[in-house]
Design a protein around this motif. Sequence first.
Motif, PDB file in Angstrom:
ATOM      1  N   PRO A 124       0.922  -1.252   0.064  1.00  0.00           N
ATOM      2  CA  PRO A 124      -0.039   0.001  -0.054  1.00  0.00           C
ATOM      3  C   PRO A 124       0.788   1.255   0.123  1.00  0.00           C
ATOM      4  CG  PRO A 124      -0.880  -1.555   1.554  1.00  0.00           C
ATOM      5  CD  PRO A 124       0.577  -2.080   1.218  1.00  0.00           C
ATOM      6  N   SER A 125       0.514   2.191  -0.984  1.00  0.00           N
ATOM      7  CA  SER A 125       1.205   3.368  -0.766  1.00  0.00           C
ATOM      8  C   SER A 125       0.940   4.075   0.429  1.00  0.00           C
ATOM      9  CB  SER A 125       0.743   4.291  -1.986  1.00  0.00           C
ATOM     10  OG  SER A 125       1.236   5.789  -1.980  1.00  0.00           O
ATOM     11  N   PRO A 126       1.761   4.851   1.103  1.00  0.00           N
ATOM     12  CA  PRO A 126       1.641   6.078   2.048  1.00  0.00           C
ATOM     13  C   PRO A 126       0.312   6.935   2.147  1.00  0.00           C
ATOM     14  CG  PRO A 126       3.978   5.707   1.858  1.00  0.00           C
ATOM     15  CD  PRO A 126       3.210   5.000   0.748  1.00  0.00           C
ATOM     16  N   ASP A 127       0.283   7.259   0.913  1.00  0.00           N
ATOM     17  CA  ASP A 127      -0.861   8.120   0.333  1.00  0.00           C
ATOM     18  C   ASP A 127      -1.539   7.120  -0.660  1.00  0.00           C
ATOM     19  OD1 ASP A 127      -2.787   9.772  -0.615  1.00  0.00           O
ATOM     20  OD2 ASP A 127      -1.328  11.520  -0.653  1.00  0.00           O
ATOM     21  N   PRO A 128      -2.672   6.741  -0.293  1.00  0.00           N
ATOM     22  CA  PRO A 128      -3.709   6.022  -1.352  1.00  0.00           C
ATOM     23  C   PRO A 128      -3.873   6.534  -2.670  1.00  0.00           C
ATOM     24  CG  PRO A 128      -4.595   6.021   1.090  1.00  0.00           C
ATOM     25  CD  PRO A 128      -3.580   7.086   0.942  1.00  0.00           C
ATOM     26  N   ASN A 129      -3.916   7.919  -2.664  1.00  0.00           N
ATOM     27  CA  ASN A 129      -4.129   8.580  -3.892  1.00  0.00           C
ATOM     28  C   ASN A 129      -2.676   8.628  -4.976  1.00  0.00           C
ATOM     29  OD1 ASN A 129      -6.720   9.154  -3.422  1.00  0.00           O
ATOM     30  ND2 ASN A 129      -6.367  10.828  -2.124  1.00  0.00           N
ATOM     31  N   VAL A 130      -1.708   8.104  -4.485  1.00  0.00           N
ATOM     32  CA  VAL A 130      -0.365   8.416  -5.098  1.00  0.00           C
ATOM     33  C   VAL A 130       0.141   7.034  -5.292  1.00  0.00           C
ATOM     34  CG1 VAL A 130       2.100   9.153  -4.825  1.00  0.00           C
ATOM     35  CG2 VAL A 130       0.050  10.536  -3.681  1.00  0.00           C
ATOM     36  N   LYS A 131       0.414   6.761  -6.715  1.00  0.00           N
ATOM     37  CA  LYS A 131       1.039   5.400  -7.188  1.00  0.00           C
ATOM     38  C   LYS A 131       2.263   5.767  -7.688  1.00  0.00           C
ATOM     39  CE  LYS A 131      -2.688   3.379  -6.120  1.00  0.00           C
ATOM     40  NZ  LYS A 131      -2.582   2.224  -4.986  1.00  0.00           N
ATOM     41  N   ALA A 132       2.754   7.117  -7.832  1.00  0.00           N
ATOM     42  CA  ALA A 132       4.187   7.344  -8.573  1.00  0.00           C
ATOM     43  C   ALA A 132       4.887   8.683  -7.869  1.00  0.00           C
ATOM     44  CB  ALA A 132       3.932   7.460  -9.781  1.00  0.00           C
ATOM     45  N   LYS A 133       6.067   8.582  -7.209  1.00  0.00           N
ATOM     46  CA  LYS A 133       6.516   9.552  -6.781  1.00  0.00           C
ATOM     47  C   LYS A 133       8.025   9.790  -7.273  1.00  0.00           C
ATOM     48  CE  LYS A 133       7.746   9.284  -2.289  1.00  0.00           C
ATOM     49  NZ  LYS A 133       7.415   9.086  -0.915  1.00  0.00           N
ATOM     50  N   PHE A 134       8.337  11.001  -7.600  1.00  0.00           N
ATOM     51  CA  PHE A 134       9.564  11.290  -8.211  1.00  0.00           C
ATOM     52  C   PHE A 134      10.179  12.235  -7.215  1.00  0.00           C
ATOM     53  CE2 PHE A 134       6.717   9.958 -11.525  1.00  0.00           C
ATOM     54  CZ  PHE A 134       7.559   8.845 -12.049  1.00  0.00           C
ATOM     55  N   LYS A 135      11.364  11.891  -6.767  1.00  0.00           N
ATOM     56  CA  LYS A 135      12.076  12.766  -5.779  1.00  0.00           C
ATOM     57  C   LYS A 135      13.251  13.297  -6.470  1.00  0.00           C
ATOM     58  CE  LYS A 135      14.146  13.061  -1.287  1.00  0.00           C
ATOM     59  NZ  LYS A 135      14.374  12.168   0.097  1.00  0.00           N
TER      60      LYS A 135
END
Length: 682
Positions: free
Chosen positions: A113-124
């Motif tokens: 599960p993503s820490p934020d249910p609305n986020v499936k991709a995170k680019f830093k």
Amino acid sequence: MDGTSVDPGVPVQPAFDPNLRRNFPGLSRIAEAIQDFEGALGDFVAMADPETGKKLTKILAQTRDIEPSVTVIGQIKAGKTSLVNAMIGAPGLLPTDVNPWTSVVTSLHINTPSPDPNVKAKFKFFDSAEWDRLISNGGRIGQLAARAGADDELEKLRLQVVAMREKARARLGRKFELLLGTEHRYAAVDDALLKRYVCVGDEDLAVEDQGRFVDITKSADLYIERADIPTSLCVRDTPGVNDTFMMREQITINAVRDSRSCIVVLSAHQALTTMDMALIRLIAHRASREIIIFVNRIDELSDPATQVPEIHRSILETLTKNNAPANIDIIFGSAHWANAVLSGTIDDMTDDSTDAAINWTRAAYADKVHSWSAEQLVWSASGVPALMDALAQRMFEGPVKDVLKKSARQALNLAQSLDVVDQVRILDNEGSLERTMSPAALDAELTHIERTSTQKLTELTNVVCADFVLRIDQSYERFLERATSSLIEHLQNHGEEAMWHYSPLGLRMLLSSSYQVVLKKMHAIAAQVNTEAAKSVADLYGKTFSITVEGFKIEVPVVTYIPPPINLGQTIALDLQVGWWKGWWQRRRGYQAFAEDFYKLIRAETDPIINDLKTIQIGLFRERTQSTLMEFLHEQRDLLTSALTSSDVSIDEMKELFGVHAWEERQECLATIMDELGEYAD
């Protein structure tokens, strides 16, 4: 779009392939072990009071958060990303035409599960300090060149860095500085999105937006649901380690440290060439069980049946020669073949690739050639099923078992505490209980145990660490002296024109050996202190309630896994065989100048590694042992305090809470649950 925006995209839904689950029994074993453990905890929750239920829910959440991870490393163009796509059953998910400038670690969180249910991709993105370090001195290779006085190399690096910076500015315009240190988040993943952040592609094609953020992207986290993979896991795809600025090397080192398992991907065409020595250094300080070597691209060999055994022998010889861990598993295969099966395109493979597949399957799967379909043969020949099974075994034996053991011991201690309280209630109901401990007195006893235990742990580890630092410093000085003496001897025998090389392997072996010794001592200290603390708590139960419960004991906490000192494998000047060494020689005049400058250069290069070992690595173990002890003592304080309070609740009140029949079965159920949990705690 700002640094916290969540943008919907067109989701990528990798095709379901039944072969994956059927051929990955190791992953099913992990899922089944977690489910069985959750079942035992579920039985416990069902017969527990509300307060105990809350504690068990926390333990259950800890178990469900298990996400064993593996980092995939290798040289550029070894086929790492293609292999990662094949491993998760999603051919084409990650772009495979990654430009050599890219420094992105891509973490694929499968069924996590993503820490934020609305986020499936995170680019830093790189922060300002990281970017400044790169553009000010050309990364690690720039530091080396500067120390060696290689002005020509520095100028080349400066021009390359300027080009990289201007390219980034041209793509991002005025947003460039504002983006540093931020991140972009999306509600879905698609091919175009990934190419904007992790792949430059072909600039001549001028594809709009492709590679727009690639120069400043540091890491990517993707959250993907896969119904055909029965458990959660994280697969980290890393850049190659042979980049111009060696910036990738440190990024890869950090990714390797974050995972318990590591897959080293080599190309069958050039398995373990001199360029791969950086890879050997990265794995040299890990246990062999944590490493798997996957020799990729055997589909490009003309005669795999003959060539694979030869390549295998060559790899073993190179590993032995370079002091790599013994008995590393080596698996041969082809990510290309695996992806062809997964995408249903094996009929579209080239004639050469098809011939290689036929050649290899006839040699490796001779008994299956006439009973298996072409898809089954090519899928097995790809090596991916064998790789995933080997990986799953390591994940089960390592991080999965560690979490289950920790959770089981916590649950067992909770069950033991409940058992004591129930016995107290029975004796109290019979009028034969003598209460000898007040809450204030119990608090004082617990505080005494906490103080004496933590003090002893600190004192014993201080002694061991001081001895370790002394040994490290002595080994370091001896290495520098031997290296300098070797240089002077070379100059006396061969003069200043002949090139010279001194291997740092001896230093790394000394440091690694010293670290393993202190690690063993500190584990022994932690086990001793934790065992004594557990016994003191067990004795305090008897003291608190003036009773003896048959078979009662407190489970001893175990210090969790400590990552190995990966930074020992960081490239230093002595590892390099490049042109600017010649310039370093030419700038010195006289033996004394050679010796003094060399000493300063190597000390400047190795000081960060030594300090990392003495402070960060040992500091990590100190923090882990102390936090393990304190977490255990806090848990026991909570349990004992609750036990003293809840023992005031009478049997009649418990029968009213649970029901008469449920209360009468409680003791039998508790014994069964403790037996089940005990299987995981050992």
